[in-house]
Design a protein around this motif. Structure first.
Motif, PDB file in Angstrom:
ATOM      1  N   LEU A 304       0.748  -1.147   0.047  1.00  0.00           N
ATOM      2  CA  LEU A 304      -0.021   0.049   0.000  1.00  0.00           C
ATOM      3  C   LEU A 304       0.828   1.078  -0.125  1.00  0.00           C
ATOM      4  O   LEU A 304       2.067   1.136   0.599  1.00  0.00           O
ATOM      5  CB  LEU A 304      -0.840   0.023   1.158  1.00  0.00           C
ATOM      6  N   TYR A 305       0.518   2.383  -0.703  1.00  0.00           N
ATOM      7  CA  TYR A 305       1.514   3.516  -0.903  1.00  0.00           C
ATOM      8  C   TYR A 305       0.400   4.598  -1.054  1.00  0.00           C
ATOM      9  O   TYR A 305      -0.712   4.685  -1.283  1.00  0.00           O
ATOM     10  CB  TYR A 305       2.198   3.190  -2.066  1.00  0.00           C
ATOM     11  N   THR A 306       1.090   5.786  -0.935  1.00  0.00           N
ATOM     12  CA  THR A 306       0.294   7.161  -1.181  1.00  0.00           C
ATOM     13  C   THR A 306       0.869   7.601  -2.729  1.00  0.00           C
ATOM     14  O   THR A 306       1.911   7.049  -3.491  1.00  0.00           O
ATOM     15  CB  THR A 306       0.583   8.092  -0.359  1.00  0.00           C
ATOM     16  N   ASP A 307      -0.033   8.586  -3.120  1.00  0.00           N
ATOM     17  CA  ASP A 307       0.484   9.334  -4.574  1.00  0.00           C
ATOM     18  C   ASP A 307       1.729   9.976  -4.753  1.00  0.00           C
ATOM     19  O   ASP A 307       2.151  10.223  -5.615  1.00  0.00           O
ATOM     20  CB  ASP A 307      -0.702  10.028  -5.095  1.00  0.00           C
ATOM     21  N   GLY A 308       2.293  10.180  -3.571  1.00  0.00           N
ATOM     22  CA  GLY A 308       3.537  10.776  -3.460  1.00  0.00           C
ATOM     23  C   GLY A 308       4.558   9.850  -3.972  1.00  0.00           C
ATOM     24  O   GLY A 308       5.666  10.667  -4.475  1.00  0.00           O
ATOM     25  N   VAL A 309       4.389   8.684  -4.211  1.00  0.00           N
ATOM     26  CA  VAL A 309       5.440   7.740  -4.728  1.00  0.00           C
ATOM     27  C   VAL A 309       5.173   7.669  -6.188  1.00  0.00           C
ATOM     28  O   VAL A 309       5.894   7.781  -6.905  1.00  0.00           O
ATOM     29  CB  VAL A 309       5.023   6.229  -3.991  1.00  0.00           C
ATOM     30  N   HIS A 354       8.921  15.979  -3.835  1.00  0.00           N
ATOM     31  CA  HIS A 354       7.803  17.256  -3.752  1.00  0.00           C
ATOM     32  C   HIS A 354       6.260  17.094  -3.054  1.00  0.00           C
ATOM     33  O   HIS A 354       5.431  17.623  -3.095  1.00  0.00           O
ATOM     34  CB  HIS A 354       7.839  17.880  -5.048  1.00  0.00           C
ATOM     35  N   ASP A 355       6.189  15.653  -2.679  1.00  0.00           N
ATOM     36  CA  ASP A 355       4.969  15.480  -1.984  1.00  0.00           C
ATOM     37  C   ASP A 355       5.546  14.342  -0.982  1.00  0.00           C
ATOM     38  O   ASP A 355       6.441  13.304  -1.127  1.00  0.00           O
ATOM     39  CB  ASP A 355       3.882  14.855  -2.897  1.00  0.00           C
ATOM     40  N   ASP A 356       4.486  14.242   0.177  1.00  0.00           N
ATOM     41  CA  ASP A 356       4.524  13.275   1.269  1.00  0.00           C
ATOM     42  C   ASP A 356       4.481  11.680   0.421  1.00  0.00           C
ATOM     43  O   ASP A 356       3.649  11.530  -0.359  1.00  0.00           O
ATOM     44  CB  ASP A 356       3.513  13.346   2.461  1.00  0.00           C
ATOM     45  N   ALA A 357       5.419  10.933   0.905  1.00  0.00           N
ATOM     46  CA  ALA A 357       5.150   9.577   0.477  1.00  0.00           C
ATOM     47  C   ALA A 357       5.256   8.528   1.300  1.00  0.00           C
ATOM     48  O   ALA A 357       6.143   8.676   2.196  1.00  0.00           O
ATOM     49  CB  ALA A 357       6.532   9.418  -0.714  1.00  0.00           C
ATOM     50  N   ALA A 358       4.472   7.544   1.494  1.00  0.00           N
ATOM     51  CA  ALA A 358       4.396   6.448   2.383  1.00  0.00           C
ATOM     52  C   ALA A 358       4.319   5.088   1.527  1.00  0.00           C
ATOM     53  O   ALA A 358       3.590   4.899   0.793  1.00  0.00           O
ATOM     54  CB  ALA A 358       2.985   6.627   3.300  1.00  0.00           C
ATOM     55  N   LEU A 359       4.956   4.120   2.104  1.00  0.00           N
ATOM     56  CA  LEU A 359       5.006   2.789   1.799  1.00  0.00           C
ATOM     57  C   LEU A 359       4.822   1.761   2.845  1.00  0.00           C
ATOM     58  O   LEU A 359       5.481   1.947   3.963  1.00  0.00           O
ATOM     59  CB  LEU A 359       6.290   2.477   0.833  1.00  0.00           C
ATOM     60  N   LEU A 360       4.027   0.929   2.794  1.00  0.00           N
ATOM     61  CA  LEU A 360       3.775  -0.036   3.847  1.00  0.00           C
ATOM     62  C   LEU A 360       3.317  -1.364   3.191  1.00  0.00           C
ATOM     63  O   LEU A 360       2.711  -1.548   2.298  1.00  0.00           O
ATOM     64  CB  LEU A 360       2.392   0.087   4.537  1.00  0.00           C
ATOM     65  N   LEU A 361       4.467  -2.429   3.532  1.00  0.00           N
ATOM     66  CA  LEU A 361       4.487  -3.585   2.661  1.00  0.00           C
ATOM     67  C   LEU A 361       4.126  -4.766   3.962  1.00  0.00           C
ATOM     68  O   LEU A 361       4.814  -4.659   4.760  1.00  0.00           O
ATOM     69  CB  LEU A 361       5.509  -3.703   2.044  1.00  0.00           C
ATOM     70  N   ILE A 362       3.251  -5.783   3.537  1.00  0.00           N
ATOM     71  CA  ILE A 362       3.047  -6.681   4.552  1.00  0.00           C
ATOM     72  C   ILE A 362       3.302  -8.011   3.567  1.00  0.00           C
ATOM     73  O   ILE A 362       3.012  -8.052   2.432  1.00  0.00           O
ATOM     74  CB  ILE A 362       1.719  -6.857   4.924  1.00  0.00           C
ATOM     75  N   ARG A 363       3.922  -9.042   4.253  1.00  0.00           N
ATOM     76  CA  ARG A 363       4.203 -10.498   3.678  1.00  0.00           C
ATOM     77  C   ARG A 363       3.607 -11.422   4.607  1.00  0.00           C
ATOM     78  O   ARG A 363       3.967 -11.475   5.794  1.00  0.00           O
ATOM     79  CB  ARG A 363       5.554 -10.605   3.412  1.00  0.00           C
ATOM     80  N   LYS A 364       2.893 -12.402   4.077  1.00  0.00           N
ATOM     81  CA  LYS A 364       2.518 -13.731   4.750  1.00  0.00           C
ATOM     82  C   LYS A 364       3.604 -14.806   4.640  1.00  0.00           C
ATOM     83  O   LYS A 364       3.647 -15.253   3.478  1.00  0.00           O
ATOM     84  CB  LYS A 364       1.398 -14.151   4.012  1.00  0.00           C
ATOM     85  N   PRO A 365       4.527 -14.944   5.383  1.00  0.00           N
ATOM     86  CA  PRO A 365       5.533 -16.075   5.321  1.00  0.00           C
ATOM     87  C   PRO A 365       4.995 -17.313   5.403  1.00  0.00           C
ATOM     88  O   PRO A 365       3.903 -17.704   5.939  1.00  0.00           O
ATOM     89  CB  PRO A 365       6.249 -15.668   6.495  1.00  0.00           C
ATOM     90  N   ALA A 366       5.652 -18.275   4.805  1.00  0.00           N
ATOM     91  CA  ALA A 366       5.178 -19.599   4.581  1.00  0.00           C
ATOM     92  C   ALA A 366       5.407 -20.203   5.887  1.00  0.00           C
ATOM     93  O   ALA A 366       6.371 -19.861   6.898  1.00  0.00           O
ATOM     94  CB  ALA A 366       6.271 -20.373   3.513  1.00  0.00           C
ATOM     95  N   ARG A 367       4.686 -21.273   6.335  1.00  0.00           N
ATOM     96  CA  ARG A 367       4.847 -21.832   7.779  1.00  0.00           C
ATOM     97  C   ARG A 367       6.103 -22.489   7.884  1.00  0.00           C
ATOM     98  O   ARG A 367       6.692 -22.636   9.042  1.00  0.00           O
ATOM     99  CB  ARG A 367       3.700 -22.879   7.953  1.00  0.00           C
ATOM    100  N   THR A 368       6.868 -22.805   6.999  1.00  0.00           N
ATOM    101  CA  THR A 368       8.226 -23.378   7.243  1.00  0.00           C
ATOM    102  C   THR A 368       9.210 -22.491   7.417  1.00  0.00           C
ATOM    103  O   THR A 368      10.440 -22.689   7.829  1.00  0.00           O
ATOM    104  CB  THR A 368       8.650 -24.231   6.015  1.00  0.00           C
TER     105      THR A 368
END
Length: 386
Positions: A304-309, A354-368
């Motif tokens: 997920l990110y904002t338009d500053g990116v 020139h604009d605020d920028a946010a990045l949020l990354l989530i990952r579902k790791p494998a059970r192993t």
């Protein structure tokens, strides 16, 4: 014992002298003194007389930009002594020499005052930065590396570099109904945008924990913004939740669509199936947000990110291709992925957004994989401690 005292007595003055010289050199106006020296050497070599003397004022003027008032006065005194010596050596008339030295004194005093004012502004700016950083930590709380069943990473850059805070917002919290998160962008900048972001995050953190339905969370944010925002204000946002294993719920309110990375590394755009207006504008349209359900298996990631990116431009006015950058840099470590994306984004714009920028990354790791697993409705102590 006497040998030790003797040994210390021999070296203590030397160590003190070295320390004093080092401290002096650290705050010494090296460049202004060098400028004055060059002017003196030019006068000695050319013998041009008074033609070079007024240029000595460049020394204290330059010192005002790099040193405190003491350094300015020292450079001005040095320039005055050398100027008087050169003027006498070259036979400059007394009235002309006095005029040059008076001008040099005036420049030194003005530069000293400018140095004092610069020092005050720097201290005020440092205090403002400290307050802004404290406010940002209170508003955008640090996200732990693991929340519930997810690996998480966040990168945030404010366009107002002096304040280090802006109108983009994000939050990720474990709730009885699974992990829930939000990424949004407030219209506008400055303190009004920060105030609106604080309002949205406060409502989200409360509603996300209370409401079983993700759409109900969005409705509570909408109702509060409708009461508190002006007619031209709004917030674009993506609200997501992980209510059960293998499913991700997404509600998109006028925001840039998330990027979904499958375990095989392929990147797709999660376009909303039922587009909705930004938060705060629902009363102006007949559209209501819809719930989009995405499959989210082990090894999958969501950015997920904002338009500053995505609206960051290079010198050729080309937008930053986030989907291509994500495909290049995706890895099993979200923090490493966002580090690479952030560095590439900074290089794309030439160093400053020139604009605020946010990045949020989530990952579902494998059970192993060695990552902490939890049921969607379970608790994560690290995230609660944050």
């Amino acid at each position: 014992m006497s040998q030790a005292r003797e040994h210390g007595g021999d070296h203590w003055p030397i160590r003190s002298l070295r320390r004093a010289v080092a401290q002096l050199a650290a705050g010494a106006p090296v460049l202004p003194v060098l400028i004055v020296s060059v002017i003196v050497l030019a006068d000695l070599a050319g013998g041009a007389g008074i033609t070079w003397l007024p240029m000595l004022a460049a020394g204290p003027a330059l010192a005002a930009t790099t040193n405190g008032p003491r350094g300015v006065l020292c450079v001005g005194l040095l320039a005055a002594v050398l100027g008087a010596t050169l003027g006498t050596r070259n036979g400059v008339p007394g009235s002309e020499l006095a005029a040059v030295l008076s001008a040099l004194l005036a420049v030194t005093l003005a530069s000293g005052l400018a140095s004092v004012l610069r020092g005050r502004r720097e201290r005020v700016l440092a205090a403002v930065r400290s307050v802004a950083e404290t406010a940002q930590h209170a508003l955008l709380k640090p996200v732990p590396a693991t929340v519930g069943p997810f690996q998480v990473a966040v990168r945030y850059s404010a366009a107002a570099a002096e304040a280090r805070i802006g109108g983009d917002l994000y939050a990720l919290i474990p709730t009885p109904y699974g992990v829930r998160l939000i990424v949004g962008d407030v219209r506008g900048k400055g303190l009004p945008a920060v105030s609106t972001a604080a309002l949205v995050l406060g409502i989200f953190r409360e509603a996300a924990y209370d409401e079983p339905d993700l759409l109900a969370v969005v409705d509570r944010i909408e109702r509060s913004l409708a009461r508190n925002l002006g007619s031209d204000d709004f917030v674009t946002a993506v609200v997501a939740g992980y209510p059960r294993a293998g499913q991700l719920e997404v509600v998109n309110c006028g925001h840039a669509p998330p990027l979904l990375v499958r375990a095989d590394g392929s990147v797709t755009v999660a376009e909303p199936t039922q587009p909705a207006p930004p938060l705060g504008l629902r009363a102006l349209t007949d559209h209501t947000p819809g719930l989009q359900v995405l499959s989210f298996a082990d090894g999958d990631q969501l950015l997920l990110y904002t338009d500053g990116v995505t609206e960051a431009r290079d010198r050729g006015r080309e937008f930053y291709p986030l989907d291509e950058g994500l495909a290049r840099h995706v890895s099993d470590d979200p923090a490493r992925t966002l580090d690479a994306l952030h560095d590439e984004l900074q290089a794309h714009v030439g160093g400053r957004l020139h604009d605020d920028a946010a990045l949020l990354l989530i990952r579902k790791p494998a059970r192993t994989e060695p990552a902490s697993e939890a049921e969607p409705g379970g608790r994560n102590l690290a995230s609660e401690a944050a």
